[in-house]
Design a protein around this motif. Structure first.
Motif, mmCIF file in Angstrom:
data_model
loop_
_atom_site.group_PDB
_atom_site.id
_atom_site.type_symbol
_atom_site.label_atom_id
_atom_site.label_comp_id
_atom_site.label_asym_id
_atom_site.label_seq_id
_atom_site.Cartn_x
_atom_site.Cartn_y
_atom_site.Cartn_z
ATOM 1 N N LYS A 1 62.432 27.696 41.822
ATOM 2 C CA LYS A 1 62.855 27.208 40.509
ATOM 3 C C LYS A 1 64.175 27.842 40.104
ATOM 4 O O LYS A 1 64.507 28.940 40.523
ATOM 5 C CB LYS A 1 61.793 27.523 39.460
ATOM 6 N N GLY A 2 64.897 27.155 39.258
ATOM 7 C CA GLY A 2 66.145 27.698 38.728
ATOM 8 C C GLY A 2 67.295 27.510 39.698
ATOM 9 O O GLY A 2 67.117 27.142 40.852
ATOM 10 N N ASP A 3 68.488 27.773 39.186
ATOM 11 C CA ASP A 3 69.692 27.568 39.975
ATOM 12 C C ASP A 3 70.109 28.788 40.766
ATOM 13 O O ASP A 3 70.801 28.670 41.762
ATOM 14 C CB ASP A 3 70.852 27.166 39.059
ATOM 15 N N TYR A 4 69.694 29.981 40.298
ATOM 16 C CA TYR A 4 70.261 31.179 40.887
ATOM 17 C C TYR A 4 69.360 32.375 40.603
ATOM 18 O O TYR A 4 68.809 32.483 39.514
ATOM 19 C CB TYR A 4 71.646 31.421 40.280
ATOM 20 N N HIS A 5 69.232 33.263 41.595
ATOM 21 C CA HIS A 5 68.438 34.477 41.414
ATOM 22 C C HIS A 5 69.234 35.672 41.914
ATOM 23 O O HIS A 5 69.728 35.669 43.044
ATOM 24 C CB HIS A 5 67.125 34.411 42.205
ATOM 25 N N GLU A 6 69.360 36.671 41.067
ATOM 26 C CA GLU A 6 69.923 37.955 41.492
ATOM 27 C C GLU A 6 69.184 39.043 40.738
ATOM 28 O O GLU A 6 68.718 38.842 39.612
ATOM 29 C CB GLU A 6 71.433 38.042 41.278
ATOM 30 N N PHE A 7 69.064 40.200 41.389
ATOM 31 C CA PHE A 7 68.288 41.295 40.824
ATOM 32 C C PHE A 7 69.058 42.585 41.005
ATOM 33 O O PHE A 7 69.569 42.865 42.102
ATOM 34 C CB PHE A 7 66.927 41.431 41.541
ATOM 35 N N GLU A 8 69.118 43.384 39.956
ATOM 36 C CA GLU A 8 69.702 44.717 40.077
ATOM 37 C C GLU A 8 68.674 45.604 40.768
ATOM 38 O O GLU A 8 67.490 45.564 40.450
ATOM 39 C CB GLU A 8 70.035 45.283 38.701
ATOM 40 N N ILE A 9 69.143 46.377 41.729
ATOM 41 C CA ILE A 9 68.241 47.295 42.421
ATOM 42 C C ILE A 9 68.772 48.708 42.240
ATOM 43 O O ILE A 9 69.944 48.906 42.002
ATOM 44 C CB ILE A 9 68.099 46.935 43.915
ATOM 45 N N SER A 10 67.895 49.657 42.332
ATOM 46 C CA SER A 10 68.335 51.049 42.152
ATOM 47 C C SER A 10 68.523 51.700 43.506
ATOM 48 O O SER A 10 67.837 51.384 44.472
ATOM 49 C CB SER A 10 67.309 51.827 41.320
ATOM 50 N N LYS A 11 69.486 52.613 43.544
ATOM 51 C CA LYS A 11 69.647 53.416 44.745
ATOM 52 C C LYS A 11 68.561 54.469 44.737
ATOM 53 O O LYS A 11 68.234 55.033 43.705
ATOM 54 C CB LYS A 11 71.012 54.113 44.747
ATOM 55 N N SER A 12 68.018 54.746 45.892
ATOM 56 C CA SER A 12 67.047 55.819 45.959
ATOM 57 C C SER A 12 67.504 56.794 47.035
ATOM 58 O O SER A 12 68.164 56.424 47.990
ATOM 59 C CB SER A 12 65.655 55.287 46.268
ATOM 60 N N THR A 13 67.145 58.009 46.841
ATOM 61 C CA THR A 13 67.523 59.047 47.781
ATOM 62 C C THR A 13 66.262 59.721 48.282
ATOM 63 O O THR A 13 65.379 60.064 47.496
ATOM 64 C CB THR A 13 68.432 60.088 47.095
ATOM 65 N N THR A 14 66.193 59.896 49.579
ATOM 66 C CA THR A 14 65.068 60.604 50.163
ATOM 67 C C THR A 14 65.574 61.980 50.605
ATOM 68 O O THR A 14 66.567 62.087 51.313
ATOM 69 C CB THR A 14 64.509 59.859 51.374
ATOM 70 N N VAL A 15 64.898 63.006 50.144
ATOM 71 C CA VAL A 15 65.277 64.370 50.495
ATOM 72 C C VAL A 15 64.206 64.926 51.410
ATOM 73 O O VAL A 15 63.023 64.855 51.129
ATOM 74 C CB VAL A 15 65.411 65.248 49.229
ATOM 75 N N TYR A 16 64.637 65.499 52.529
ATOM 76 C CA TYR A 16 63.684 66.086 53.485
ATOM 77 C C TYR A 16 63.680 67.594 53.346
ATOM 78 O O TYR A 16 64.632 68.210 53.064
ATOM 79 C CB TYR A 16 64.074 65.712 54.935
#
Length: 120
Positions: free
Chosen positions: A105-120
């Protein structure tokens, strides 16, 4: 443009890492999920033009005609994930009933995503 393809054994799925624009108008016979990882992009899709920041996920449906242009002097980079329709239906059905239909549905889809950091 540099393009790095990460092959998978499954013919219904692929991943590319691209640096640089894709100025030629084109469409696909699969769903494309593009994650802008660096830079700002002018995304022309069907009859729309969108200025897209990094850390944005673009959903491009089969037969959507689109181009990706660099919007600033900064280089762009993106991760493309291509999924054939039959595989996508199976995946989305596992996540939520109706999710596939919602993306149609709809003409267009975009989503903001967050950067994630993995620390070992």
């Amino acid at each position: 443009m540099k393009r790095y393809k990460f092959p998978t054994e499954d013919k219904n799925f692929f991943i590319n890492y691209n640096t640089g624009p894709y100025n030629e108008r084109h469409c696909h016979n699969y769903w494309e999920f593009s994650i802008i990882t660096s830079g700002k992009v002018l995304h022309k899709i069907n009859d729309l033009e969108r200025l897209v920041d990094e850390n944005t996920l673009l959903v491009i449906r089969p037969d959507d005609a689109h181009t990706l242009h660099r919007a600033t002097d900064k280089e762009i980079a993106l991760i493309n994930i291509g999924v054939k329709e039959c595989a996508l239906k199976d995946i989305l059905h596992l996540l939520s009933d109706g999710l596939y239909e919602s993306l149609l549905k709809g003409d267009y889809h975009e989503f903001e995503i967050s950067k994630s950091t993995t620390v070992y």
